[in-house]
Design an enzyme around this catalytic site. Structure first.
Site, PDB file in Angstrom:
ATOM      1  N   SER A 242       4.501  18.312  -8.259  1.00  0.00           N
ATOM      2  CA  SER A 242       5.389  18.309  -7.100  1.00  0.00           C
ATOM      3  C   SER A 242       4.937  19.382  -6.125  1.00  0.00           C
ATOM      4  O   SER A 242       3.981  20.114  -6.377  1.00  0.00           O
ATOM      5  CB  SER A 242       6.835  18.575  -7.530  1.00  0.00           C
ATOM      6  OG  SER A 242       6.948  19.887  -8.068  1.00  0.00           O
ATOM      7  N   LYS A 243       5.649  19.508  -5.004  1.00  0.00           N
ATOM      8  CA  LYS A 243       5.270  20.497  -4.008  1.00  0.00           C
ATOM      9  C   LYS A 243       5.298  21.913  -4.575  1.00  0.00           C
ATOM     10  O   LYS A 243       4.472  22.749  -4.231  1.00  0.00           O
ATOM     11  CB  LYS A 243       6.192  20.399  -2.790  1.00  0.00           C
ATOM     12  CG  LYS A 243       5.919  19.181  -1.931  1.00  0.00           C
ATOM     13  CD  LYS A 243       6.752  19.206  -0.662  1.00  0.00           C
ATOM     14  CE  LYS A 243       6.418  18.007   0.221  1.00  0.00           C
ATOM     15  NZ  LYS A 243       7.220  18.002   1.467  1.00  0.00           N
ATOM     16  N   ARG A 244       6.253  22.179  -5.445  1.00  0.00           N
ATOM     17  CA  ARG A 244       6.324  23.530  -6.008  1.00  0.00           C
ATOM     18  C   ARG A 244       5.148  23.812  -6.943  1.00  0.00           C
ATOM     19  O   ARG A 244       4.832  24.960  -7.228  1.00  0.00           O
ATOM     20  CB  ARG A 244       7.648  23.739  -6.742  1.00  0.00           C
ATOM     21  CG  ARG A 244       7.825  22.863  -7.975  1.00  0.00           C
ATOM     22  CD  ARG A 244       9.246  22.974  -8.529  1.00  0.00           C
ATOM     23  NE  ARG A 244       9.477  22.061  -9.631  1.00  0.00           N
ATOM     24  CZ  ARG A 244       9.242  22.345 -10.888  1.00  0.00           C
ATOM     25  NH1 ARG A 244       8.748  23.537 -11.213  1.00  0.00           N
ATOM     26  NH2 ARG A 244       9.476  21.476 -11.839  1.00  0.00           N
TER      27      ARG A 244
END
Length: 470
Positions: A242-244
């Site tokens: 994911s983006k994180r």
């Protein structure tokens, strides 16, 4: 001749998973002396954007994955797709279907109620002796591929090994929508055929598309490429990236201060190995990457390892090249690099071992160019390092620096002045070096203080040494 392709959809940025796919396809072609093709699959008109297309091109360029051919754009090939569909309709490998949306929904609901896998039931598929209903008025038909009903479709995947599907499990997929727009699975087949692609390397989320595409290729009498499906990349916690975790635009890694060679090296090891080698050039990667030793299991993205690799590449980088990259970051931060100030290449050479990213290197370089307020020195550091004999020692050191011949403003000349001052004052190195660092650079720890001062204009050093807190 090996011909590979990277075919992203410009509905979003080029993320790290797509970049790895591009890298493996590029390296496989380079390894075999073949051709790497870039194709932009932009038939999703509603979601494709020029900005996303440019982000893909920028990311490929930044990584150094320049194509031998392309970029080609599917939207510019519509006439070719329609030509092939028309031929298939004539030959009977495709047919019109007038099912309405409501009919398809009812078909699905009925099948699910019976515990069946939802699929098109072939009601408009022409068969010998079958009478088709009259086409309803006001309904524009789609075009469906006439998939084989018997047998199976199998291939020896370059990564996963043998894979097989029963053709009975594959329904007659739509290859052209009711408005005449061809669909993804069909455009891909025609493109791979026309562009003579021999090896398709892509993510394993495409495995279920592959038997359909193989059957269409066979119906067209086209050669079937070899396929290799790469496992997905997960975050450090084993969950979908994911983006994180780092599923951001490749260009964000540039913004964050990573070097393209470090990112390429990291991506190469993300699901592939060459013995115990961790650090290698892209030339070595191309020489080694023959499609073997690609992991069948998902790999995990590890920022700590990427930063470690980036530090290695920073330390090996040319100082003048680093200076160009750091200068842009200093400028964005509002820090001027005057022509009569410290040479930024020398500064980068002094500090690069202490930085893991270009952004960290730029932050460290602030100490050379930024204004230092001695009153901003923490009280604890003042009490510990700027009291007692420190002021007298610094003054003596400054006097010796002022007296140096111009040709002696070097690390060796400054080191000699340091030693003379220590001997005269009866002090140890930290008792003078740390106060000097605090006054000149605003920190207690730096690389060798003589080399740091030698990188500075003498006037700057003397002016800073003359300023004391409060």
């Amino acid at each position: 001749m090996v011909r590979t392709r990277f075919a992203p959809s410009p509905t979003g940025f080029l993320h790290i998973g797509g970049a790895r796919t591009a890298l493996f396809a590029w390296a496989y072609a380079r390894h075999h002396g073949g051709t790497f093709v870039l194709r932009i699959e932009d038939t999703d008109v509603e979601r494709s954007t020029p900005e996303a297309t440019q982000a893909i091109l920028d990311g490929m360029r930044w990584l150094g994955l320049d194509p031998d051919e392309g970029p080609f754009y599917q939207m510019r090939r519509m006439d070719r797709y329609r030509e092939v569909i028309a031929k298939m309709l004539v030959e009977g490998t495709a047919y019109h279907c007038w099912c309405t949306k409501e009919e398809l929904e009812a078909m699905r609901a009925e099948q699910e109620a019976l515990g069946m896998k939802p699929r098109y039931d072939g009601r408009w598929r022409p068969e010998p002796g079958k009478t088709l209903p009259a086409p309803p008025e006001g309904v524009k038909p789609v075009v469906r591929f006439r998939n084989p009903l018997d047998g199976g479709t199998a291939w020896n995947d370059l990564v996963k090994g043998p894979i097989a599907f029963d053709n009975a499990e594959l329904d007659d997929l739509i290859i052209a929508r009711s408005d005449g727009t061809p669909t993804y699975n069909f455009c891909v087949v025609v493109d791979d055929w026309d562009m003579r692609i021999t090896h398709v390397i892509r993510g394993d989320d495409h495995v279920n598309n592959t038997p359909r595409q193989i059957n269409i290729l066979r119906a067209l009498g086209a050669p079937v490429p070899e396929y290799g499906h790469l496992p997905m990349i997960h975050g450090p916690d084993g969950q979908k990236l994911s983006k994180r975790h780092g599923a951001v635009s490749v260009m964000q890694y540039d913004e964050d201060g990573y070097l393209p060679d470090a990112v390429v090296n990291y991506l190469a090891r993300l699901g592939w190995s060459h013995g115990d080698d961790e650090i290698f050039s892209r030339e070595q990667f191309v020489r080694w990457f023959d499609g073997q030793h690609v992991s069948r299991s998902p790999s995990r993205f590890d920022f700590d390892k990427l930063r470690w690799l980036n530090n290695h590449y920073l330390k090996q980088a040319d100082d003048a090249d680093l200076a160009k990259r750091v200068a842009a970051r200093l400028e964005r931060a509002g820090v001027a690099v005057p022509a009569d100030g410290p040479d930024l290449g020398v500064v980068c050479g002094l500090l690069k071992e202490r930085a893991q990213t270009l952004n960290e290197l730029a932050d460290l370089a602030h100490m050379f160019y930024g204004e230092h307020d001695p009153n901003a020195i923490a009280q604890a550091d003042r009490d510990k390092h700027l009291g007692g004999a420190a002021r007298e020692a610094v003054a003596g050191f400054a006097a010796r620096l002022a007296a140096l011949e111009q040709g002696d403003w070097t690390a060796a000349g400054i080191a000699a002045a340091l030693k003379e001052t220590l001997a005269a004052q009866g002090l140890k190195m930290p008792q003078l070096a740390i106060p000097v660092r605090l006054l000149v650079f605003g920190v207690t720890q730096t690389p060798s203080v003589d080399a740091m001062l030698a990188a500075m204009p003498r006037a700057w050093v003397l002016a800073r040494l003359a300023r004391w807190p409060g």
